[in-house]
Design an enzyme around this catalytic site. Structure first.
Site, PDB file in Angstrom:
ATOM      1  N   SER A 182       6.281  -2.404  -7.779  1.00 30.27           N
ATOM      2  CA  SER A 182       4.904  -1.883  -7.844  1.00 30.27           C
ATOM      3  C   SER A 182       4.772  -0.988  -9.074  1.00 30.27           C
ATOM      4  O   SER A 182       5.766  -0.407  -9.529  1.00 30.27           O
ATOM      5  CB  SER A 182       4.612  -1.044  -6.592  1.00 30.27           C
ATOM      6  OG  SER A 182       3.385  -0.355  -6.723  1.00 30.27           O
ATOM      7  N   TYR A 223       7.346   6.138  -0.835  1.00 32.89           N
ATOM      8  CA  TYR A 223       6.975   4.767  -1.227  1.00 32.89           C
ATOM      9  C   TYR A 223       7.213   4.570  -2.730  1.00 32.89           C
ATOM     10  O   TYR A 223       7.837   3.582  -3.143  1.00 32.89           O
ATOM     11  CB  TYR A 223       5.503   4.484  -0.890  1.00 32.89           C
ATOM     12  CG  TYR A 223       5.070   3.125  -1.394  1.00 32.89           C
ATOM     13  CD1 TYR A 223       5.591   1.963  -0.828  1.00 32.89           C
ATOM     14  CD2 TYR A 223       4.163   2.997  -2.446  1.00 32.89           C
ATOM     15  CE1 TYR A 223       5.225   0.702  -1.303  1.00 32.89           C
ATOM     16  CE2 TYR A 223       3.786   1.750  -2.915  1.00 32.89           C
ATOM     17  CZ  TYR A 223       4.315   0.602  -2.344  1.00 32.89           C
ATOM     18  OH  TYR A 223       3.956  -0.636  -2.824  1.00 32.89           O
TER      19      TYR A 223
HETATM   20  N1  LIG Z   1      -1.361  -4.411  -2.054  1.00 33.25           N
HETATM   21  C1  LIG Z   1      -1.039  -3.526  -2.990  1.00 33.25           C
HETATM   22  O1  LIG Z   1      -1.872  -2.718  -3.459  1.00 33.25           O
HETATM   23  C2  LIG Z   1       0.368  -3.536  -3.544  1.00 33.25           C
HETATM   24  C3  LIG Z   1       0.578  -2.955  -4.808  1.00 33.25           C
HETATM   25  C4  LIG Z   1       1.858  -2.956  -5.342  1.00 33.25           C
HETATM   26  C5  LIG Z   1       2.904  -3.503  -4.620  1.00 33.25           C
HETATM   27  N2  LIG Z   1       2.675  -4.041  -3.387  1.00 33.25           N
HETATM   28  C6  LIG Z   1       3.821  -4.589  -2.670  1.00 33.25           C
HETATM   29  O2  LIG Z   1       3.559  -5.955  -2.404  1.00 33.25           O
HETATM   30  C7  LIG Z   1       4.340  -6.365  -1.275  1.00 33.25           C
HETATM   31  C8  LIG Z   1       3.462  -7.199  -0.352  1.00 33.25           C
HETATM   32  O3  LIG Z   1       2.454  -6.350   0.161  1.00 33.25           O
HETATM   33  P1  LIG Z   1       0.976  -6.887   0.399  1.00 33.25           P
HETATM   34  O4  LIG Z   1       0.086  -6.156  -0.512  1.00 33.25           O
HETATM   35  O5  LIG Z   1       0.961  -8.354   0.390  1.00 33.25           O
HETATM   36  O6  LIG Z   1       0.711  -6.289   1.863  1.00 33.25           O
HETATM   37  P2  LIG Z   1       0.522  -6.985   3.272  1.00 33.25           P
HETATM   38  O7  LIG Z   1      -0.598  -7.958   3.188  1.00 33.25           O
HETATM   39  O8  LIG Z   1       0.435  -5.863   4.240  1.00 33.25           O
HETATM   40  O9  LIG Z   1       1.892  -7.801   3.490  1.00 33.25           O
HETATM   41  C9  LIG Z   1       3.079  -7.148   3.902  1.00 33.25           C
HETATM   42  C10 LIG Z   1       3.989  -8.179   4.528  1.00 33.25           C
HETATM   43  O10 LIG Z   1       5.222  -7.547   4.924  1.00 33.25           O
HETATM   44  C11 LIG Z   1       5.537  -7.981   6.255  1.00 33.25           C
HETATM   45  N3  LIG Z   1       6.332  -6.969   6.949  1.00 33.25           N
HETATM   46  C12 LIG Z   1       5.975  -5.680   7.211  1.00 33.25           C
HETATM   47  N4  LIG Z   1       6.936  -5.066   7.930  1.00 33.25           N
HETATM   48  C13 LIG Z   1       7.929  -5.993   8.106  1.00 33.25           C
HETATM   49  C14 LIG Z   1       9.173  -5.965   8.772  1.00 33.25           C
HETATM   50  N5  LIG Z   1       9.632  -4.862   9.397  1.00 33.25           N
HETATM   51  N6  LIG Z   1       9.941  -7.085   8.772  1.00 33.25           N
HETATM   52  C15 LIG Z   1       9.501  -8.216   8.155  1.00 33.25           C
HETATM   53  N7  LIG Z   1       8.319  -8.298   7.508  1.00 33.25           N
HETATM   54  C16 LIG Z   1       7.540  -7.200   7.491  1.00 33.25           C
HETATM   55  C17 LIG Z   1       4.160  -8.170   6.910  1.00 33.25           C
HETATM   56  O11 LIG Z   1       4.204  -9.039   8.019  1.00 33.25           O
HETATM   57  P3  LIG Z   1       4.350  -8.541   9.543  1.00 33.25           P
HETATM   58  O12 LIG Z   1       3.516  -7.315   9.692  1.00 33.25           O
HETATM   59  O13 LIG Z   1       3.886  -9.723  10.329  1.00 33.25           O
HETATM   60  O14 LIG Z   1       5.804  -8.291   9.731  1.00 33.25           O
HETATM   61  C18 LIG Z   1       3.406  -8.837   5.772  1.00 33.25           C
HETATM   62  O15 LIG Z   1       3.676 -10.221   5.744  1.00 33.25           O
HETATM   63  C19 LIG Z   1       4.897  -5.092  -0.652  1.00 33.25           C
HETATM   64  O16 LIG Z   1       6.253  -4.964  -1.008  1.00 33.25           O
HETATM   65  C20 LIG Z   1       4.078  -3.990  -1.295  1.00 33.25           C
HETATM   66  O17 LIG Z   1       4.782  -2.782  -1.381  1.00 33.25           O
HETATM   67  C21 LIG Z   1       1.435  -4.085  -2.838  1.00 33.25           C
END
Ligand SMILES: NC(=O)c1ccc[n+]([C@@H]2O[C@H](COP(=O)([O-])OP(=O)(O)OC[C@H]3O[C@@H](n4cnc5c(N)ncnc54)[C@H](OP(=O)(O)O)[C@@H]3O)[C@@H](O)[C@H]2O)c1
Length: 260
Positions: free
Chosen positions: A139, A152
């Site tokens: 990120s 985080y």
């Molecule tokens: N969205 C942003 O602004 C942003 C910015 C920079 C980086 N990121 C990074 O991008 C990545 C994906 O995030 P996203 O934005 O796509 O958010 P998201 O839509 O909330 O997706 C997060 C995913 O992680 C899974 N997850 C959460 N806890 C888990 C666990 N204990 N075991 C296995 N799976 C788990 C969730 O599925 P379940 O809940 O079904 O387990 C979901 O599939 C993350 O690493 C996040 O830090 C996001």
């Protein structure tokens, strides 16, 4: 493996957001899929949607990656895959002293521990076969300390550093490693973090489609780092030259703007 496959891509966090987008795009590229997250229903729904449009073999593998036995089970599968995407992760907004210690450690288990274990197993398998790729979702939060989101941001600094070092270690064995550094992205992330992106200028918020397009194009070019969008690239560059006190103040202000 189907007949025309490029191998198997194991994607964590595939039930939602950036991980789900990776799953769709990698199926279109000819990969068979192993989809990992806790939510089996969401994984099944995504598998059915992909199956309707692309001839890929898709396995749904529900797992909580913070549970040691389930992480070990997924790690043994990661060793066999040709492409690993570590997208599972989440953030928590709040001061270190306000959030519970257990919640912060749980976040580290997923963002840092599970990603490291899966990357290591995949790297061992891929190095032995002389081919493969690992995509770790870091990120822009990892480019500087972020007050009110301290753990985080530190977890993502780890992912970014670890992934680049691993890229150098396993590159000679034919394994590519990419650190993907999105900024604010429209997914379920904000709701889980206890944040709102609505008050941010729209130019600061990306789509998962854009993040994944940039990542796959950077992977094809053999890059070790993917930063989607000019604004995020500018944040990355400025965090290297601006004084620490300034980047800390600016990032604290931005975090406040995402708080309801
Ligand atoms: N969205 C942003 O602004 C942003 C910015 C920079 C980086 N990121 C990074 O991008 C990545 C994906 O995030 P996203 O934005 O796509 O958010 P998201 O839509 O909330 O997706 C997060 C995913 O992680 C899974 N997850 C959460 N806890 C888990 C666990 N204990 N075991 C296995 N799976 C788990 C969730 O599925 P379940 O809940 O079904 O387990 C979901 O599939 C993350 O690493 C996040 O830090 C996001």
């Amino acid at each position: 493996m189907t007949e025309s496959t490029r191998g198997t891509a194991l994607i964590t966090g595939a039930s939602s957001g950036i991980g789900a987008e990776f799953a769709q795009r990698l199926a279109q590229r000819g990969y068979d899929l192993v989809l990992v997250a806790r939510g089996a229903d969401a994984l099944e729904a995504l598998a059915a949607q992909i199956d309707a449009s692309v001839p890929a073999a898709i396995e749904v593998l529900p797992a909580d990656l913070t549970a040691p036995a389930q992480l070990a089970m997924v790690a043994s599968r990661a060793k066999e895959c040709t492409l690993l995407v570590n997208s599972a992760g989440y953030g928590l907004v709040g001061d270190v002293t306000e959030l519970t210690g257990a919640d912060q450690v749980d976040m580290l288990r997923l963002n840092v521990e599970a990603l490291t274990v899966l990357s290591r197993e995949a790297a061992i398998g891929m190095s032995g076969r002389g081919d493969g790729a690992i995509i770790n979702v870091a990120s822009t939060a990892g480019f500087q300390p972020i007050p009110h989101e301290a753990v985080y941001a530190a977890s993502k600094a780890y992912v970014h550093s670890f992934s680049q070092a691993l890229a150098e270690e396993v590159g000679p064995a034919g394994v590519r490693v990419l650190s993907v550094c999105p900024g604010f992205t429209e997914t379920a992330f904000a709701a889980r973090a206890g944040a709102e992106f609505e008050r941010l200028p729209s130019v600061m918020v990306s789509s998962p489609e854009h993040v994944v397009s940039c990542a796959l194009s950077d992977l094809d070019r053999g890059r070790a780092v993917s930063i989607p969008g000019y604004l995020n690239a500018a944040i990355a560059a400025s965090s290297k030259v601006a004084p620490g006190w300034l980047t800390r103040k600016v990032s604290a202000q931005l975090t406040r703007r995402t708080q309801p």
